[in-house]
Design a protein around this motif. Structure first.
Motif, PDB file in Angstrom:
ATOM      1  N   GLY A  33       0.826  -1.203   0.000  1.00 24.66           N
ATOM      2  CA  GLY A  33       0.000   0.000   0.000  1.00 24.66           C
ATOM      3  C   GLY A  33       0.857   1.247   0.000  1.00 24.66           C
ATOM      4  N   MET A  34       0.388   2.232  -0.703  1.00 29.28           N
ATOM      5  CA  MET A  34       1.078   3.505  -0.771  1.00 29.28           C
ATOM      6  C   MET A  34       0.142   4.579  -0.238  1.00 29.28           C
ATOM      7  SD  MET A  34       2.406   1.214  -2.790  1.00 29.28           S
ATOM      8  CE  MET A  34       0.977   0.944  -3.785  1.00 29.28           C
ATOM      9  N   GLY A  35       0.685   5.480   0.542  1.00 27.67           N
ATOM     10  CA  GLY A  35      -0.111   6.589   1.062  1.00 27.67           C
ATOM     11  C   GLY A  35      -1.337   6.100   1.806  1.00 27.67           C
ATOM     12  N   THR A  36      -2.515   6.563   1.381  1.00 34.33           N
ATOM     13  CA  THR A  36      -3.761   6.169   2.048  1.00 34.33           C
ATOM     14  C   THR A  36      -4.110   4.710   1.802  1.00 34.33           C
ATOM     15  OG1 THR A  36      -5.069   6.959   0.178  1.00 34.33           O
ATOM     16  CG2 THR A  36      -4.721   8.498   2.013  1.00 34.33           C
ATOM     17  N   GLY A  37      -3.402   4.052   0.876  1.00 34.47           N
ATOM     18  CA  GLY A  37      -3.590   2.621   0.662  1.00 34.47           C
ATOM     19  C   GLY A  37      -3.171   1.795   1.866  1.00 34.47           C
ATOM     20  N   LEU A  38      -2.642   2.457   2.883  1.00 39.40           N
ATOM     21  CA  LEU A  38      -2.251   1.785   4.122  1.00 39.40           C
ATOM     22  C   LEU A  38      -3.461   1.412   4.985  1.00 39.40           C
ATOM     23  CD1 LEU A  38       0.113   0.975   6.034  1.00 39.40           C
ATOM     24  CD2 LEU A  38       0.004   3.291   6.952  1.00 39.40           C
ATOM     25  N   ALA A  39      -4.546   2.153   4.853  1.00 41.80           N
ATOM     26  CA  ALA A  39      -5.705   1.988   5.743  1.00 41.80           C
ATOM     27  C   ALA A  39      -6.245   0.556   5.815  1.00 41.80           C
ATOM     28  CB  ALA A  39      -6.810   2.964   5.347  1.00 41.80           C
ATOM     29  N   PRO A  40      -6.508  -0.107   4.698  1.00 34.01           N
ATOM     30  CA  PRO A  40      -7.033  -1.479   4.831  1.00 34.01           C
ATOM     31  C   PRO A  40      -6.036  -2.428   5.469  1.00 34.01           C
ATOM     32  CG  PRO A  40      -6.711  -0.904   2.521  1.00 34.01           C
ATOM     33  CD  PRO A  40      -6.440   0.326   3.309  1.00 34.01           C
ATOM     34  N   TRP A  41      -4.752  -2.176   5.263  1.00 41.65           N
ATOM     35  CA  TRP A  41      -3.734  -3.069   5.818  1.00 41.65           C
ATOM     36  C   TRP A  41      -3.603  -2.902   7.323  1.00 41.65           C
ATOM     37  CZ3 TRP A  41      -5.113  -5.457   2.265  1.00 41.65           C
ATOM     38  CH2 TRP A  41      -4.910  -5.174   0.929  1.00 41.65           C
ATOM     39  N   ARG A  42      -3.958  -1.737   7.812  1.00 36.10           N
ATOM     40  CA  ARG A  42      -3.997  -1.543   9.269  1.00 36.10           C
ATOM     41  C   ARG A  42      -5.080  -2.441   9.858  1.00 36.10           C
ATOM     42  NH1 ARG A  42      -6.386   3.389  12.635  1.00 36.10           N
ATOM     43  NH2 ARG A  42      -5.413   2.940  14.633  1.00 36.10           N
ATOM     44  N   ALA A  43      -6.240  -2.450   9.217  1.00 35.21           N
ATOM     45  CA  ALA A  43      -7.349  -3.280   9.710  1.00 35.21           C
ATOM     46  C   ALA A  43      -7.009  -4.768   9.629  1.00 35.21           C
ATOM     47  CB  ALA A  43      -8.619  -2.974   8.918  1.00 35.21           C
ATOM     48  N   VAL A  44      -6.419  -5.194   8.525  1.00 35.06           N
ATOM     49  CA  VAL A  44      -6.042  -6.602   8.375  1.00 35.06           C
ATOM     50  C   VAL A  44      -5.039  -6.994   9.452  1.00 35.06           C
ATOM     51  CG1 VAL A  44      -4.799  -8.237   6.889  1.00 35.06           C
ATOM     52  CG2 VAL A  44      -6.544  -6.726   5.909  1.00 35.06           C
ATOM     53  N   THR A  45      -4.050  -6.146   9.667  1.00 34.13           N
ATOM     54  CA  THR A  45      -3.018  -6.442  10.669  1.00 34.13           C
ATOM     55  C   THR A  45      -3.618  -6.460  12.069  1.00 34.13           C
ATOM     56  OG1 THR A  45      -1.380  -5.413   9.219  1.00 34.13           O
ATOM     57  CG2 THR A  45      -0.728  -5.809  11.498  1.00 34.13           C
ATOM     58  N   GLN A  46      -4.501  -5.518  12.369  1.00 34.26           N
ATOM     59  CA  GLN A  46      -5.157  -5.501  13.675  1.00 34.26           C
ATOM     60  C   GLN A  46      -5.943  -6.793  13.903  1.00 34.26           C
ATOM     61  OE1 GLN A  46      -7.411  -1.859  13.241  1.00 34.26           O
ATOM     62  NE2 GLN A  46      -5.944  -0.686  14.438  1.00 34.26           N
ATOM     63  N   GLU A  47      -6.609  -7.284  12.865  1.00 30.91           N
ATOM     64  CA  GLU A  47      -7.350  -8.552  12.965  1.00 30.91           C
ATOM     65  C   GLU A  47      -6.405  -9.701  13.289  1.00 30.91           C
ATOM     66  OE1 GLU A  47     -10.560 -11.396  12.505  1.00 30.91           O
ATOM     67  OE2 GLU A  47     -10.554  -9.248  12.869  1.00 30.91           O
ATOM     68  N   ARG A  48      -5.292  -9.776  12.586  1.00 25.52           N
ATOM     69  CA  ARG A  48      -4.324 -10.844  12.821  1.00 25.52           C
ATOM     70  C   ARG A  48      -3.713 -10.743  14.220  1.00 25.52           C
ATOM     71  NH1 ARG A  48      -2.403 -14.068   8.303  1.00 25.52           N
ATOM     72  NH2 ARG A  48      -4.361 -14.530   7.269  1.00 25.52           N
ATOM     73  N   VAL A  49      -3.421  -9.532  14.655  1.00 20.17           N
ATOM     74  CA  VAL A  49      -2.867  -9.339  15.997  1.00 20.17           C
ATOM     75  C   VAL A  49      -3.873  -9.814  17.043  1.00 20.17           C
ATOM     76  CG1 VAL A  49      -2.193  -7.573  17.683  1.00 20.17           C
ATOM     77  CG2 VAL A  49      -1.253  -7.515  15.367  1.00 20.17           C
ATOM     78  N   MET A  50      -5.141  -9.442  16.870  1.00 15.92           N
ATOM     79  CA  MET A  50      -6.181  -9.857  17.809  1.00 15.92           C
ATOM     80  C   MET A  50      -6.276 -11.389  17.859  1.00 15.92           C
ATOM     81  SD  MET A  50     -10.293  -9.327  17.688  1.00 15.92           S
ATOM     82  CE  MET A  50     -10.370 -10.576  16.431  1.00 15.92           C
ATOM     83  N   GLN A  51      -6.256 -12.023  16.696  1.00 16.79           N
ATOM     84  CA  GLN A  51      -6.325 -13.483  16.636  1.00 16.79           C
ATOM     85  C   GLN A  51      -5.131 -14.116  17.346  1.00 16.79           C
ATOM     86  OE1 GLN A  51      -6.593 -13.804  12.347  1.00 16.79           O
ATOM     87  NE2 GLN A  51      -8.796 -14.213  12.418  1.00 16.79           N
ATOM     88  N   ALA A  52      -3.945 -13.568  17.119  1.00 15.67           N
ATOM     89  CA  ALA A  52      -2.740 -14.106  17.766  1.00 15.67           C
ATOM     90  C   ALA A  52      -2.827 -13.943  19.278  1.00 15.67           C
ATOM     91  CB  ALA A  52      -1.493 -13.406  17.223  1.00 15.67           C
ATOM     92  N   ARG A  53      -3.322 -12.805  19.729  1.00 20.26           N
ATOM     93  CA  ARG A  53      -3.452 -12.571  21.173  1.00 20.26           C
ATOM     94  C   ARG A  53      -4.469 -13.515  21.803  1.00 20.26           C
ATOM     95  NH1 ARG A  53      -3.517  -5.935  21.001  1.00 20.26           N
ATOM     96  NH2 ARG A  53      -1.279  -5.673  20.605  1.00 20.26           N
ATOM     97  N   LEU A  56      -4.768 -18.000  18.622  1.00 20.79           N
ATOM     98  CA  LEU A  56      -4.885 -18.648  17.318  1.00 20.79           C
ATOM     99  C   LEU A  56      -3.537 -18.617  16.610  1.00 20.79           C
ATOM    100  CD1 LEU A  56      -8.233 -17.239  15.862  1.00 20.79           C
ATOM    101  CD2 LEU A  56      -7.769 -19.586  16.546  1.00 20.79           C
ATOM    102  N   LYS A  57      -3.293 -19.640  15.820  1.00 22.94           N
ATOM    103  CA  LYS A  57      -2.097 -19.653  14.983  1.00 22.94           C
ATOM    104  C   LYS A  57      -2.412 -18.819  13.752  1.00 22.94           C
ATOM    105  CE  LYS A  57       1.265 -22.791  13.015  1.00 22.94           C
ATOM    106  NZ  LYS A  57       1.406 -22.658  11.623  1.00 22.94           N
ATOM    107  N   VAL A  58      -1.644 -17.750  13.562  1.00 20.28           N
ATOM    108  CA  VAL A  58      -1.879 -16.875  12.410  1.00 20.28           C
ATOM    109  C   VAL A  58      -0.638 -16.822  11.531  1.00 20.28           C
ATOM    110  CG1 VAL A  58      -3.603 -15.438  13.570  1.00 20.28           C
ATOM    111  CG2 VAL A  58      -1.201 -14.769  13.636  1.00 20.28           C
ATOM    112  N   GLY A  59      -0.891 -16.711  10.240  1.00 18.36           N
ATOM    113  CA  GLY A  59       0.199 -16.523   9.291  1.00 18.36           C
ATOM    114  C   GLY A  59       0.758 -15.123   9.437  1.00 18.36           C
ATOM    115  N   LYS A  60       2.012 -15.000   9.152  1.00 18.39           N
ATOM    116  CA  LYS A  60       2.654 -13.681   9.256  1.00 18.39           C
ATOM    117  C   LYS A  60       2.061 -12.727   8.232  1.00 18.39           C
ATOM    118  CE  LYS A  60       6.422 -14.385  11.929  1.00 18.39           C
ATOM    119  NZ  LYS A  60       7.382 -13.758  12.656  1.00 18.39           N
ATOM    120  N   CYS A  61       1.980 -11.485   8.633  1.00 19.22           N
ATOM    121  CA  CYS A  61       1.634 -10.403   7.724  1.00 19.22           C
ATOM    122  C   CYS A  61       2.944  -9.770   7.268  1.00 19.22           C
ATOM    123  CB  CYS A  61       0.798  -9.332   8.433  1.00 19.22           C
ATOM    124  SG  CYS A  61      -0.854  -9.857   8.871  1.00 19.22           S
TER     125      CYS A  61
END
Length: 177
Positions: A33-53, A56-61
């Motif tokens: 993602g470039m510039g504002t293209g970062l926004a969806p990746w923040r949400a995806v990463t937050q989801e994965r972090v929540m799952q890991a916490r 759950l076994k999560v694949g790396k982002c």
């Protein structure tokens, strides 16, 4: 919008996202993602972090983020904390911070072995989000280079690999102009 009076009618459209995350959370996710293209990746990463916490076994982002200058990197501290938790691996490209312009596609090629391993051997998913200008094409070219190097194959074979990934829903571009 600020100039509109209450009751004014405006034209708008809502579209479904092209981004469909893997059903299995243990599958790696590679995001560009470039510039504002970062926004969806923040949400995806937050989801994965929540799952890991939650245990759950999560694949790396793996996130490739680009902007002109480092100060344009929104949520930097948040993303750095996710790296420390081991859920995220960041690759940044700030094109105007040095004499030679470095873009996201350069970072993808530099991390080519990891990208190919996650995509081809671990069933990863690759997503691009941002401007529709030249970015999706440049990233596709970088991914083709990664496939050619990793698979030691010709350009046509690399294109076939990427075409198959697209058909499987594992290479997705969400771009706007």
């Amino acid at each position: 919008m600020q100039q509109q009076k209450p009751g004014a009618q405006i034209m708008c459209a809502v579209r479904s996202s092209a981004i469909v995350l893997p059903k299995e959370p243990e599958k790696p996710v590679i995001m560009a993602g470039m510039g504002t293209g970062l926004a969806p990746w923040r949400a995806v990463t937050q989801e994965r972090v929540m799952q890991a916490r939650q245990g759950l076994k999560v694949g790396k982002c793996m996130l490739f983020f680009g902007a002109r200058y480092k100060q344009e990197w929104l949520y930097r501290e948040e993303f750095e904390s996710y790296e420390k938790e081991g859920v995220l691996q960041m690759h940044t490209a700030f094109s105007r911070e040095q004499a030679r312009k470095i873009y996201v596609q350069h970072r993808i090629v530099e991390a080519g072995n990891d990208v190919a391993e996650r995509m081809l051997n671990q069933g990863g998913h690759f997503y691009v989000c941002g401007s529709a200008r030249q970015v999706p094409e440049d990233i596709y070219t970088a991914m083709k280079e990664v496939m050619m190097a990793h698979e030691r194959c010709a350009e046509e074979d690399a294109e076939a690999i990427l075409s198959n990934l697209k058909m499987e829903g594992r290479y997705t571009v969400e771009a706007w102009s």
